[in-house]
Each structure stands twice: as C-alpha cells, then as structure tokens.
Design an enzyme around this catalytic site. Sequence first.
Site, PDB file in Angstrom:
ATOM      1  N   ARG A1079       0.920  -1.194  -0.034  1.00 41.98           N
ATOM      2  CA  ARG A1079      -0.088   0.090  -0.073  1.00 41.98           C
ATOM      3  C   ARG A1079       0.699   1.237  -0.034  1.00 41.98           C
ATOM      4  O   ARG A1079       0.426   2.317  -0.516  1.00 41.98           O
ATOM      5  CB  ARG A1079      -0.991   0.067   1.383  1.00 41.98           C
ATOM      6  CG  ARG A1079      -1.981  -1.263   1.357  1.00 41.98           C
ATOM      7  CD  ARG A1079      -3.094  -0.835   0.178  1.00 41.98           C
ATOM      8  NE  ARG A1079      -4.087  -1.914   0.600  1.00 41.98           N
ATOM      9  CZ  ARG A1079      -4.120  -3.191  -0.183  1.00 41.98           C
ATOM     10  NH1 ARG A1079      -2.961  -3.526  -1.059  1.00 41.98           N
ATOM     11  NH2 ARG A1079      -5.275  -4.016   0.195  1.00 41.98           N
ATOM     12  N   LYS A1115      -6.361   1.920   1.482  1.00 42.54           N
ATOM     13  CA  LYS A1115      -7.412   1.043   1.152  1.00 42.54           C
ATOM     14  C   LYS A1115      -7.283  -0.125   2.194  1.00 42.54           C
ATOM     15  O   LYS A1115      -6.105  -0.943   1.943  1.00 42.54           O
ATOM     16  CB  LYS A1115      -7.359   0.669  -0.040  1.00 42.54           C
ATOM     17  CG  LYS A1115      -8.816  -0.197  -0.379  1.00 42.54           C
ATOM     18  CD  LYS A1115      -8.861  -0.590  -1.804  1.00 42.54           C
ATOM     19  CE  LYS A1115      -7.722  -1.301  -2.533  1.00 42.54           C
ATOM     20  NZ  LYS A1115      -8.001  -1.861  -3.848  1.00 42.54           N
TER      21      LYS A1115
END
Length: 1140
Positions: A1079, A1115
């Site tokens: 991420r 996310k």
Amino acid sequence: MARLFSPRPPPSEDLFYETYYSLSQQYPLLLLLLVIVLCALLALLAVAQATGRELASDPGFLTMVLCALGGFSLLLGLASREQRLQRWTRPLSGLVWAALLALGHGLLFTGGVVSPWDQVSFFLFVIFTTYAMLPFGMRDATFAGLASSLSHLLVLGLYLGPQLDSRPALLQQLAANAVLFLCGNVAGAYHKALMERALRATFREALSSLHSRRRLDTEKKHQEHLLLSILPAYLAREMKAEIMARLQAGQGSRPESTNNFHSLYVKRHQGVSVLYADIVGFTRLASECSPKELVLMLNELFGKFDQIAKEHECMRIKILGDCYYCVSGLPLSLPDHAINCVRMGLDMCRAIRKLRAATGVDINMRVGVHSGSVLCGVIGLQKWQYDVWSHDVTLANHMEAGGVPGRVHITGATLDLLAGAYAVEDVVMEHRDPYLRDLGEPTYLVIDPRVKAQSEPGVAHPNSTATGLVSSMPEIESLGPSVHAAEEGTQDSEGHGENGEGFLILTVNPHIPQAEEDEKGTAGGLLSSLEGPKLRPSLLMTRYLESWGAAKPFAHLSHVESPVSTSTPLPEKALASFSPQWSLDRSRTPRGVDDELDTGDAKFFQVIEQLNSQKQWKQSKDFNPLTLYFREKEMEKEYRLSALPAFKYYAACTFLVFISNFIIQMLVTNRPPALAITYSITFLLFLLLLFVCFSEHLTRCVMKGPKMLHWLPALSGLVATRPGLRVALGAATILLIFVMAITSLFFLPAASNCPFQAPNVSSMAFNLSWEIPGSLPLISIPYSMHCCVLGFLSCSLFLHMSFELKLLLLLLWLVASCCLFLHSHAWLSDCLVALLYPDPLNSRPGVLKEPKLMGAISFFIFFFTLLVLARQNEYYCRLDFLWKKKLRQEQEETETMENLTRLLLENVLPAHVAPQFIGQNRRNEDLYHQSYECVCVLFASVPDFKEFYSESNINHEGLECLRLLNEIIADFDELLSKPKFSGVEKIKTIGSTYMAATGLNATSGQDTQQDAERSCSHLGTMVEFAVALGSKLDVINKHSFNNFRLRVGLNHGPVVAGVIGAQKPQYDIWGNTVNVASRMESTGVLGKIQVTEETARALQSLGYTCYSRGVIKVKGKGQLCTYFLNTDLTRAGLPSATVG
C-alpha cells in the site's frame, strides 16, 4: 594346506575387490599360465625329437611329459568353465601349483644324472608364477613360494648328500640355489605387492568414478527437476545453456554477447486461455493461523489445485499470496484451451465448496477466464518465475476481480470458444469491475451442471466480499503487460491488490468432466470425523486440508536422490547377493534378492567388465587393441609424460637382483680378481643410481651440508617427472643386470678346449675341481644361465615401463643369450656333459639335463611369460591412468553440476533456505516455515511502464517493450551481487513491480530490546538498495531516451516466510507488514520512498531523515500518517548518496 584349498569366502568389505581381482586380473593369467605350460611340454617333445633323441629310450621322461600334458589339459578345461567353477578358483590354483611342483620333481629324476643345478630355472619359474599369475593371497603365495624353494633344496640335499665325494662344491651350489630362490621369492612378492596395489587403486578409482557418475546423474536429474519446477522444458534448455556458459566464464558473470542487452527468453503465443482464481475470505482466516498452519494451509490448498490442474492437463504459472493463475495452450497450442480452463475453474470452485461444507469456514472461490494471446517467458537474472504478459492477461485478472464468489466469470471471447459446452448467465453491467465497465464488453457466469442451485446471476460485488490473503502480492498498480495488473481500487480492503495473487494453468489436452459425487455426503462424513472439542476455524480447516495429502515442495528431489547414497560406498544389494563365482557375462548373472539388479548394481558390473583384462584384446573406444595406445593423441602424450614416483622402488628391487647375481658368482666360481673388480665398479654405479633416486629422502642431511650440494635432492624429482631420463636409467639398469649375469663367461676360453672330450683322457683328475685348467669351474656355466633368468625377471620389476621397450629389451636379451649358450660358448655345455656322462654308451642326457638346451628352453619360457605379464601390466597402468583422468573429469563435471544445482535452487529459494531441501542436510520431511519479528519489505514499481507498453506490429506485439522491462529488472538484479546488498533478498517481480526484503536471514524470535534494535539495523541496507534502484533506472533512461521514475514503498515488522507448491515450489512471505508495504508503494509518489510512521522512527534512529506527508487514506487500513524518506542524503550530516 587345508586353508589353501578351502573355498573360504573373502571378507565382506573386500568382496567386490576379491571378485574383481579374481575375475578380471588373476583368472585370465591362470589360463595363460596353463597354456604356457602346455606349450612348454609340447616344446620339450619337439626339441627331443629334433635333437635326435629316442623318446622310447627314456620311458620315464616320456611317461611323465604325457601325464603332465593330460593333467594340465584337464586343469585348463576345468579353469575355462569359469561360470560354474569360479568359486573353486583358489583350490584349482592350488592344484595347478601342486602339479607344477610335481612336474619339477619329476624332471629332476628323469633324463639323466641328477645335478645340483638341475631344474633350478623351472623351480624359479614355479616360484615367480605363484606370485604373479596364480590367484593366491600374499600369505598363500609366500607359503607356496617358500615351499617350492625348500622342496628343491631338501630333495637335492638328501639325494646328493651321500654322493658328496663325486659331487664337489655341493654346499656352494645348494647355497647358490637358495640365493636364486630367495631372489625369486622377493622379486615375485615385490611384483605381486606392486601389482595388487596398482590394481586396488585402479579398482577404487573405478568405483569412485562409478559413484561420481551416479552422483553426476543425480545432479543432472536435480537440475532437470529444478529447472522444470520453474520453467517449461523448451525454455529450460535455453536457460541451462546460458547458466553453464556463466559458470565456465566465472561465477555470477554473464557471457559476452554481440549486443549490450541481456538475454530475453520471451515468446508470443496465440490461442490461449488465462485463468485467475482468488480465495475469498482467506485473509480473515489466515490472521488466526500460526506460521506452520498458514504455510500448511496454503500448500494443501494449492497442492489440491495442482492436482486438479494435472487432471485437466494444465500447467500452473504462479501463486501470488492466496491467488492462483494458469494458462491453457502453452507451450503447445490446443483447440480446447477455453474448455479446459472453464473445467479447471469449476473444479476449483467445487473443491472450495466441499471444504466449506466440511469445515463450516466461510471461504469461497472467485474465478475469471479470458481467451486471447500472451507473451510468455522469464525476465530478470534472479528468482526466475515463468510468467505471462499482455492486455489479455490484464483483462483475465480483472475478470477474477469483478467476478462472483463460487462462480467462473468468462469473457465473450472465451464463450465463443466454448461452442455451447456450458450454459452461461449474463452479468449486470453496473455491478461489474470499473475496468470491465469501461471496456463495455459483455461478460458471463458459467453454470456448473453439477450444482443444482447457483448464486443469483449478475450480483458481482467485488468490494463487498471478504478478500484475499495478506500476501506478498497485495496491491500493485495495473501494468499493461502484466498478467497480474488491474486498475487501482478494484480490490477489496484486504485483497491481494490490483495484481491479485494469481494462479496460471496451461492445459495440454481436453479432459472429460469428473463423475458427479455426493458432495453433501462426503462433506458430512468428513465434518463428523472432525467433531469433538470445538476447534477454531483455522485449525479445523488445517485438519481437513491435511486429508487432501498434497505433495511437499521439492519432494521429487528426495525421490531422485534416494537411489544414490553417498555415504554407502558400494551398492548394498549387490554386496549382499554378489559372490565371486558370478560371471562377468550378465546373461549368466544369478538373480539377487529382488530377482533383478537395480541400476546401480548394473553399472557396477559394467565397471567390473571394463576392468577385465580380456577387454584389452577387444574393440575399445579408448585403446587400440593391438598397441594399447590411447586413441586420443593428447591422452597418449599425457600418459607418457606423467610422473612416476615409484621408479625408485623399481631400481631398489633391481639392485637386489644384482646382489643376488654377485653372491651366486662368488659361490660357484673361484673368485678371480678381475670378476670382483668388475662387480665392484658396477656396485658403485648402482649406489649412484640409488642415491639419485632416493635423494629426496636425504634432504635434511644434505641441507645441513655445503650449499653447493643443495641441488642434489632435486635429482629424485627429475627422475620421477622426466620420462626420457627415466626410460634411459631403467633401460641402462636392466642392461647392466644382463651384462653382469654373463660376465663370468668372459673369463672362460672362447675356443673349444675341453680336455674331457679328448680320446683316452680320463676325467678322474678333474673330478675334484671340475675346472678347466686356467679357467673357471664348469659348474659356473648353468649358474650363468640362471643369472640370465634373473636378468629376465629384472625387466618385469619395472611395472610402468612401456610394453614395447620391455619387448625390445627381452628380445635383445633372448637373442644374446641364445647366441652365447647355443653358439659361441656351446662347447662349455658339451664339455660339462662329457664330464657328467663319461660312458660312451650313455653319452646323451635328456633335453633338460643338457645345460645349453635347458637354458634355451628356460629363456623362451620366461620370455613369453614375462611378455604376458608385461602386456597385462601395460593394460592396467593405462587403465589406471584412464580411470584417474575420467574420475578427475567427472569430479569437475559433478562440481560444475552441483554449482549449477545450487544456483538453480538459490534462484528459487534464498541461500539460507536452500539447504533445507537439498544435499546432506536436506530436511524436507516437513514444510518449511519461519516467522520473523523484524523484516523490511520493499515494493518498487515503474508506473510509467503501463503507458509505455503497447502491442503493435512495430514492437512485435509488445515483445520489444518487454525487452526494455527485462533490462530494467536485470539491472536491478545485478545490484544483488554487490557485497553491501548481500542481505537483500529478492522475492519476486509482478509486472514492472520489484519486491525485495531484508532481515530474512536473521535469527527469528528476538526477545530483548537490544536484540530487536540490532535486528532492525538492516533497514538502512534496504534504503540504500532503493536509492541504488533509482540510480539504475536513471542510467536506463539515459540510454533508452525514456523518463521512467521509480515509486517505492517501505515497511517493516513481523512476517511469515515459507515454501509452498509441489509442482513449482515458491518461496514467499506473508503478513500485514507485506500488505502495508504494498500500500505504501501503490499510494506513493513518483521519485519518492514512502514509509509508515513506525518505519520512519526506526530509520531516524539509524540516522536517516524523514518528513511527514500527512494523513492519507489507505485502502483496507483507513487513515494512515505516512512519511517520505529524504533521499538527498542517505544519512543525516553525510554527503549525498552515491550508488556503487
């Protein structure tokens, strides 16, 4: 004697050598010895007939020779039936020795007057052949040799003792006989010892070569299995050739090429189907697992999928976390590739349904299939993984991401290829993946005919379902050519990311659907077997998955290696069942314990047969059967120039023969001063020779003396290493022995002046001295012949002397001896006969009673016997050299193959993990898994490559774009060979994303704070590696006129590492640390290194500067405060970072 004739089996540890020694070396010599004896007996009859002797007048001699012919013919017949009587080889050899001894004693008392010198040469022949040609052990041979010597001395002593008045100098002659026999025993024992030593060394080298060859075969199988566990066969051959070239050019280097590009092993294939499958809901389950349970669960799940793939004749491409992807139609095109992939997907969904029904764990399978064309192959230099790239691959990935759990999601292209094989349902457009929605093409869900009630069609909510495993491939931005690529945001919060963790399968042939099973019944039975105390879902699932029995990674390597045990020196089955009576003819080989010999035993018998001395007369790829020269000129030259350290021992034993000759001459002559002076000069020459040969043993003494003598120890090395000098000294030594053996003849009159042949001359006046007036005693004549026989033996003492040189010397000495004793000095023999046989009516002694004939026959017997031994020695000397050379070559090749195997394995696994699966320390009985407390994970991507990639005729449908990607990844891989980056472990590449980690080779489970701080010190290495990656990319931009920029994400923390997959074993790491690192890259900024707050604090403690980016939405993780690393300076207060 009883022990000699008993068929005692040899000790088990020497069984193979005893068999080899008996069958290959001694057995042929036994046959040759019997042939020589038979020929000698026939020659006796022929010579007797040719010299005008009436055989009927000596019935005793005739009867004895005929009986000997019959007896030795019978022995030859028995010996030739070796396949039945090999176990009686030693008793048969004892019979041969006894028969020779009986023959010798018989010849003593037939044919004429018994004299002290009678049959000495024959008994010398018996003694020497007992050592050299009969398959006795050294102890038995010594007993037989001494018994032969004593029997001759005792018989003559007892028989001639009472006749001492008529036999002057009897004691001196018996003493001379004893010296002759002692020399014969010593020479025979020396020959046997050296020959056995050479034969045992040859045998051991042959076995070592056999073991090396088997080990080499094992390594080749390891390589084949390792390569095929990474790559398809067609690609493995090409890449293996490059690795071999790299090994020959130098470890780690790559061979010179005609251009500046790295080799690209990528090809385009059309007409394939790509399948992506993701396990939905596995992340939540994995968070409850221990490291062992997690690795076991993944291995069992994907092992089951591998079995399904095999059933459908498909080839898996990759495992990415909890995602599995495959391709059908590679490398061979298949007309039913779409049907194969759909069947594969339906069976995977069915297996997960059964798992869910049996365990109650809420997981499901999401499958996407698309048909089109791909680029397939391998990029980079390390951690090869066969992969596929194309826009069609990207679409297949999004088909999985936008699919429905428990269903197979296909495109219109795949539906067209199904040709109505399966019913389908349309997917509602608004519920699809954004990438698919933008594409605008309709997609479909396949209806499984084996499932009664399907999920509601059109409900494709990828973001609403539980997602993939927290894996090493979490979320990576779509890279046009990558099979794993997908648009950002298409995965759920815990998913494997846009790239997903995929499974790729290649099918070869269509497969008929499996018969329908009672799914509920099966699941119910399994569930009931797991009832009892309530288990947590992860443990319940692990227990159930173990029942699937998936193979463990690299299990095939254990199977390949099992036939060869490097710790067991010889094949145990062969050792248990093999016996010396076995024939070399495999068609007559008895059956062993298992009725069949295994491959190792068969190869052993092949080696034994190659060592058989009878092979020297047959067609061979190594030898010329006539000359025994090597067929390769370079090998022949190397053999002739090879060193011979044993030459000094040859010279020492020859000196013993010289001393024996000297003692004999002193015993049987009146010791004239000239003879003594001659021997004294020769003695000094021999001492000089021995000093030269043994000078290296006098180094300590010489070095204490004057410096002018310090060169003397080097003489020994010169003799051992200079073939020309060695041959000259050897030939000179043998010729010197020959000359000194007949020196006494030079002190006898050359003209015939025998007083015993004059008429009316009585010999009584000469009976006391047996001397010719003014000359030597006549009894010296037969002893000069015996000394000549010792001269023949001295030639055989030089074991490594070439056969042609021995032939030349023996032939020269045979001609010289026959000329002397049969022509120029024959009258001396006639004179001795006239003295022994004064009666005119009985003046013709037997053939072996006449000295000149006795000597000539002895010369010829020894000539042919020593030629046979010389040929045998030459063959084994060359065979020994050949095996040594082959062993060296095979050891070098094995070492190369082991290095190749190691490189291949380390290309799949980290260096510290590889020993767990191969070699003597292999421990693959259990799955490899390891937890680490502090590992730094890096994801570095080139997002601009997505726009750069295109498929057109100009760039060969994307092939040239991949060539540039290969250069980028290969340059990144080259950094790993730098010492300062030795702690960096490449995990894999996904499209244009590079994944690496540090801290994986550290000890897991650090407890103390001090150890924890030390364990995270490798974060600095990873930062420097990231900076080096950016510098490499800048260099590539400069040469390719591009403007690619690197986007890097770093995170550190605990991870789980393991190896999963039996068909294509793969090392991977899992955990939240990996997911967050991905991420950090996917939400990062071009040209920056983004890290988490915890990682920023750790880097600041190491002297690096970080500045806050702020709070961003990540996310699956919510709001996170992230930092950018200040890459202008690698450490605070230090100059700008430089890339070495």
